[in-house]
Design a protein around this motif. Structure first.
Motif: not given
Length: 164
Positions: A72-78, A86-90, A80-84
């Motif tokens: 919930r706190l790391v994988v899902e936001p990662f 962006n290059t998220p930092n987990p 979502q950002e990737y699909l937008r």
């Protein structure tokens, strides 16, 4: 380079304290645990399981199933950002939310006052701001960036034996 910071000795920070040492199984966290023990701290090794398979395997130390929280706190936001695009930092999400959030709260329930990690950072004394997060002594190993989003009060309830 003189920053004006004063760096307390590990034994002055750890002796007589009960420390929840976040262990990943890697050399850095295990060495940190040994250094804290040698400095006079009482150690409770804690490990957050992020995959169901890891949690079912069991471990000798306190093991908390954080699978749902990690998703919930790391994988899902990662994702979502990737699909937008962006290059998220987990790690930037995991450290404040999981390691210094959910895992530390679980460790407090075991009676621990500090959370130890294998991050290459230091806590310094600043004349103006008091205790602050500072870069590790070895700039090539510094990991202060990865803790930049961790709330100050959480960082100040942590101890970093490898920081220098």
């Amino acid at each position: 380079m003189d920053t004006g910071f004063k760096y307390p000795e590990l034994k002055d920070l750890a002796a007589g304290r009960k420390v929840a040492m976040a262990v990943s199984g890697g050399a850095d966290s295990l060495l940190s645990m040994v250094l804290l023990k040698e400095s006079g701290a009482e150690i409770v090794a804690v490990h957050g399981c992020f995959l169901e398979e890891m949690c079912r395997a069991g471990c000798a130390a306190a093991c908390f199933d954080l699978t749902a929280e990690f998703d919930r706190l790391v994988v899902e936001p990662f994702v979502q950002e990737y699909l937008r695009g962006n290059t998220p930092n987990p790690c930037a999400l995991c450290n404040p939310e999981i390691k210094f959030g959910v895992l530390y709260k679980a460790a407090q329930e075991l009676g621990c006052d500090l959370l130890g990690t294998g991050h290459y950072v230091r806590i310094a004394e600043d004349a103006r701001y008091g205790r602050v997060l500072a870069r590790g002594a070895d700039m090539g190993k510094d990991q202060s960036y990865f803790l930049s989003l961790v709330p100050r009060d959480s960082v100040l309830n942590a101890i970093f034996p490898l920081g220098g």
